[in-house]
Design a protein around this motif. Sequence first.
Motif, PDB file in Angstrom:
ATOM      1  N   GLY A  17      90.419  39.507  52.565  1.00 60.14           N
ATOM      2  CA  GLY A  17      89.652  39.994  51.417  1.00 60.14           C
ATOM      3  C   GLY A  17      88.734  41.125  51.797  1.00 60.14           C
ATOM      4  N   ALA A  18      89.243  42.031  52.641  1.00 64.30           N
ATOM      5  CA  ALA A  18      88.389  43.051  53.252  1.00 64.30           C
ATOM      6  C   ALA A  18      88.484  44.412  52.585  1.00 64.30           C
ATOM      7  N   THR A  19      89.040  44.477  51.391  1.00 57.61           N
ATOM      8  CA  THR A  19      89.224  45.782  50.760  1.00 57.61           C
ATOM      9  C   THR A  19      88.105  46.149  49.796  1.00 57.61           C
ATOM     10  N   SER A  20      87.222  45.202  49.494  1.00 58.00           N
ATOM     11  CA  SER A  20      86.110  45.482  48.577  1.00 58.00           C
ATOM     12  C   SER A  20      85.002  44.476  48.819  1.00 58.00           C
ATOM     13  N   GLY A  21      83.870  44.684  48.167  1.00 56.48           N
ATOM     14  CA  GLY A  21      82.776  43.723  48.202  1.00 56.48           C
ATOM     15  C   GLY A  21      82.258  43.426  49.592  1.00 56.48           C
ATOM     16  N   ILE A  22      81.829  42.172  49.795  1.00 59.90           N
ATOM     17  CA  ILE A  22      81.224  41.814  51.071  1.00 59.90           C
ATOM     18  C   ILE A  22      82.239  41.855  52.202  1.00 59.90           C
ATOM     19  N   ALA A  35      84.216  46.525  67.264  1.00 56.38           N
ATOM     20  CA  ALA A  35      85.322  45.576  67.235  1.00 56.38           C
ATOM     21  C   ALA A  35      86.637  46.268  66.907  1.00 56.38           C
ATOM     22  N   ARG A  36      87.693  45.756  67.470  1.00 50.64           N
ATOM     23  CA  ARG A  36      89.030  46.103  66.990  1.00 50.64           C
ATOM     24  C   ARG A  36      89.259  45.260  65.748  1.00 50.64           C
ATOM     25  N   LEU A  37      89.540  45.889  64.637  1.00 54.50           N
ATOM     26  CA  LEU A  37      89.527  45.207  63.350  1.00 54.50           C
ATOM     27  C   LEU A  37      90.925  45.101  62.754  1.00 54.50           C
ATOM     28  N   LEU A  38      91.282  43.886  62.331  1.00 49.52           N
ATOM     29  CA  LEU A  38      92.476  43.646  61.530  1.00 49.52           C
ATOM     30  C   LEU A  38      91.995  43.311  60.125  1.00 49.52           C
ATOM     31  N   LEU A  39      92.344  44.135  59.194  1.00 51.73           N
ATOM     32  CA  LEU A  39      91.796  44.095  57.843  1.00 51.73           C
ATOM     33  C   LEU A  39      92.902  43.676  56.877  1.00 51.73           C
ATOM     34  N   VAL A  40      92.663  42.607  56.117  1.00 50.89           N
ATOM     35  CA  VAL A  40      93.693  42.063  55.236  1.00 50.89           C
ATOM     36  C   VAL A  40      93.331  42.301  53.776  1.00 50.89           C
ATOM     37  N   GLY A  41      94.264  42.898  53.046  1.00 49.43           N
ATOM     38  CA  GLY A  41      94.123  43.078  51.609  1.00 49.43           C
ATOM     39  C   GLY A  41      95.308  42.473  50.884  1.00 49.43           C
ATOM     40  N   ARG A  45      98.656  49.090  49.659  1.00 53.38           N
ATOM     41  CA  ARG A  45      97.876  50.236  49.176  1.00 53.38           C
ATOM     42  C   ARG A  45      96.378  49.993  49.358  1.00 53.38           C
ATOM     43  N   THR A  46      95.886  48.831  48.919  1.00 54.60           N
ATOM     44  CA  THR A  46      94.451  48.575  49.023  1.00 54.60           C
ATOM     45  C   THR A  46      94.018  48.412  50.476  1.00 54.60           C
ATOM     46  N   ALA A  47      94.873  47.790  51.303  1.00 54.48           N
ATOM     47  CA  ALA A  47      94.536  47.632  52.718  1.00 54.48           C
ATOM     48  C   ALA A  47      94.495  48.981  53.424  1.00 54.48           C
ATOM     49  N   ASP A  48      95.483  49.817  53.157  1.00 51.84           N
ATOM     50  CA  ASP A  48      95.505  51.150  53.774  1.00 51.84           C
ATOM     51  C   ASP A  48      94.308  51.983  53.334  1.00 51.84           C
TER      52      ASP A  48
END
Length: 290
Positions: A17-22, A35-41, A45-48
């Motif tokens: 849930g890293a594409t918006s908000g907190i 940090a090396r970050l793995l970001l899940v959306g 499109r939203t993750a990129d």
Amino acid sequence: MPSPTPSLKGKTCLITGATSGIGFIAARELARAGARLLLVGRSARTADDAARRIREEVAGADVGPLHADLSSQAEIRKLADEVRNRTDRLDVLVNNAGGIFLDRTESVDGIETTFAVNHLAPFLLTHLLLPLLEAAPSARVVTVASGAHRGVAMTFDDLEGRTRYSGWRAYQRSKLANILFTRELARRLKGSSITANSLHPGYVNTQIFRDATWKGRVMRALAGLFAITPEKGAETTIHLASSPEVEGVSGEYFIASRAVGSSLASQDEAAARRLWDVSAEMTGVERSVD
């Protein structure tokens, strides 16, 4: 102003849930801390897009976008496979994704959507990623719950609201489930190198109200009037993911970066064990941490 985030250089963090908000704010600040970050959306499109924005704001940020519909257990398993392909260890897992669904719907797996997204998704993802967490010298599981957990108990005879459904009550119970899961996970991992804590971020102005109906629009409007900013709401998540002050602390519930008491229902050990067993059956989890 919050204190600077401690250095996370050399550590790998995953945030759902890293594409918006907190979730986005926490991801950006953890990337800023090195940090090396793995970001899940929810979508590629939203993750990129979120990864691009972080790279623009944080020079040299190491951000890997991933996507999954967390209401689908097949997609959660696919996500875990992708994470394993990208890293051999995980230092921090932040279970942040969630939503409020005011009308009853079911996931592709035939499970009520609030329970599927808010509880079963972090339960399953955490289990699938345990080997990566165990591979880190010390690892942290941070689960975003809510103060909304107060005033309800788990209704094991109708966890999915099949006989009677209230969107708000379903949300409350899913947040109670987050805390029960965290406490039981901490108990089962006692003596290991992994800690697990949950938190209430505050009443935050985010996109958690996904409902497109008039009820959802009203809730979003009220959030805009009374809620705190995502920047403020992300502070406790960042603290639990990075602060040396909570090294070794496990099974606690935090508000404003401090461990506080949660509801009596959330401290029911028998309910926590029962929820664990039910959740394992519903997700087909074979690995047991006991």
